[in-house]
Enzyme design. Sequence first.
Site, short mmCIF file in Angstrom:
data_model
loop_
_atom_site.label_atom_id
_atom_site.label_comp_id
_atom_site.label_asym_id
_atom_site.label_seq_id
_atom_site.Cartn_x
_atom_site.Cartn_y
_atom_site.Cartn_z
N GLY A 1 -13.95 -8.46 59.83
CA GLY A 1 -14.46 -9.83 59.85
C GLY A 1 -15.96 -9.94 60.08
N SER B 1 -17.00 -1.08 53.69
CA SER B 1 -15.65 -0.53 53.55
C SER B 1 -15.18 -0.65 52.11
CB SER B 1 -14.69 -1.29 54.47
OG SER B 1 -13.36 -0.97 54.09
N MET C 1 -5.93 5.22 60.07
CA MET C 1 -4.92 4.33 60.67
C MET C 1 -3.57 4.93 60.34
SD MET C 1 -6.89 0.84 59.68
CE MET C 1 -7.96 1.75 58.58
N MET D 1 -4.65 4.36 55.47
CA MET D 1 -3.50 3.71 56.12
C MET D 1 -2.20 4.34 55.62
SD MET D 1 -4.62 -0.28 55.85
CE MET D 1 -6.32 -0.77 56.08
N ASP E 1 -15.52 -3.20 63.42
CA ASP E 1 -14.77 -3.20 62.15
C ASP E 1 -13.82 -4.40 62.07
OD1 ASP E 1 -13.54 -2.48 59.80
OD2 ASP E 1 -12.62 -0.66 60.58
N HIS F 1 -17.57 3.54 54.55
CA HIS F 1 -16.43 3.42 55.47
C HIS F 1 -15.14 3.50 54.64
CE1 HIS F 1 -14.46 2.25 59.23
NE2 HIS F 1 -13.65 1.51 58.49
N GLY G 1 -8.10 -5.96 54.81
CA GLY G 1 -9.44 -6.52 54.76
C GLY G 1 -9.35 -8.04 54.73
N ASP H 1 -11.02 3.63 54.69
CA ASP H 1 -9.85 3.26 55.49
C ASP H 1 -8.59 3.92 54.95
OD1 ASP H 1 -10.93 1.30 57.42
OD2 ASP H 1 -11.49 0.21 55.61
N MET I 1 -12.04 -2.42 66.96
CA MET I 1 -11.44 -3.27 65.93
C MET I 1 -11.63 -4.73 66.32
SD MET I 1 -10.37 -1.33 63.52
CE MET I 1 -9.85 -2.74 62.54
N HIS J 1 -11.84 6.34 58.64
CA HIS J 1 -11.10 5.63 59.69
C HIS J 1 -9.61 5.83 59.43
CE1 HIS J 1 -10.10 1.32 61.40
NE2 HIS J 1 -9.59 2.29 62.14
C1 DX5 Z 1 -9.05 -3.03 58.48
C2 DX5 Z 1 -10.05 -1.96 58.12
C3 DX5 Z 1 -11.39 -2.47 57.86
C4 DX5 Z 1 -11.51 -3.45 56.75
C5 DX5 Z 1 -12.58 -4.43 57.11
O1 DX5 Z 1 -7.90 -2.47 58.96
O2 DX5 Z 1 -10.15 -0.99 59.14
O3 DX5 Z 1 -12.34 -1.42 57.70
O4 DX5 Z 1 -11.83 -2.86 55.51
O5 DX5 Z 1 -12.59 -5.39 56.15
P1 DX5 Z 1 -13.27 -6.83 56.37
O6 DX5 Z 1 -14.72 -6.58 56.58
O7 DX5 Z 1 -12.96 -7.51 55.08
O8 DX5 Z 1 -12.61 -7.47 57.56
ZN ZN Z 2 -11.87 0.47 59.01
#
Ligand code: DX5
Ligand code: ZN
Length: 215
Positions: A176, A7, A67, A36, A174, A32, A143, A34, A136, A65
């Site tokens: 952690g 990501s 959001m 938002m 996705d 990936h 992140g 993201d 999720m 992705h």
């Molecule tokens: C969170 C995102 C993830 C994020 C994951 O809302 O959708 O894609 O980047 O980041 P890590 O791997 O650091 O949890």
């Molecule tokens: Zn994501």
Amino acid sequence: MHLIAPSILSSDFANLQSACEMLNKSCADWFHIDVMDGVFVPNITFGMPVIKSIRKHSTKPFDVHLMIVEPDKFIKDFKDAGADILTVHYEACTHLHRTIQKIKTEGMKAGVSLNPHTPFHVLEDIICDIDLVLIMSVNPGFGGQSFIENTYNKIKKTKALIIEKKSKAIIEIDGGVTDANARKLIDSGADVLVAGNYVFGSQNPIETIQKLKSI
Ligand code: DX5
Ligand code: ZN
């Protein structure tokens, strides 16, 4: 073989071109990305112009992705910006079936994402229409959060639903993800692992991606 989708949320936004070049060189399978909107999630990232700009420097599929609320409004824009896979949130779509059809009509693969509190069984009547389920394993928005342990159960139940319904959907996880949980996620039924902080926060991202790939 499982896929790895780093990501770029955790990359240095002032150096996106070098992040792209690193991912091109690495054994990452997808980028990936993201998006938002500050409404569906309590954070704002970037939109179509940034995706369009990095597309020029990238050689791998864009796994976008969303959001955001009302994703239907922007499906064609994300296609034009370079998305190959477009994932929307179940929680953000009143007419999810229509949204999925629109994504597919634009020639993209269609994914549906579930927040940690959303049960897998809401996918029962849509699972045969989608290409990907994004589970999720943190609350979306940031992140670097810690992994929610209930995810393993949710993957197993989603996988059983996919098999029962003879769906071709694959499962992406996705939030952690690290080398500490990757093996167990794959054994539970995950096909694609997203990793942000674990990759971009490491000393050698290329090696870290290799490590996740060969786990
Ligand atoms: C969170 C995102 C993830 C994020 C994951 O809302 O959708 O894609 O980047 O980041 P890590 O791997 O650091 O949890
Ligand atoms: Zn994501």
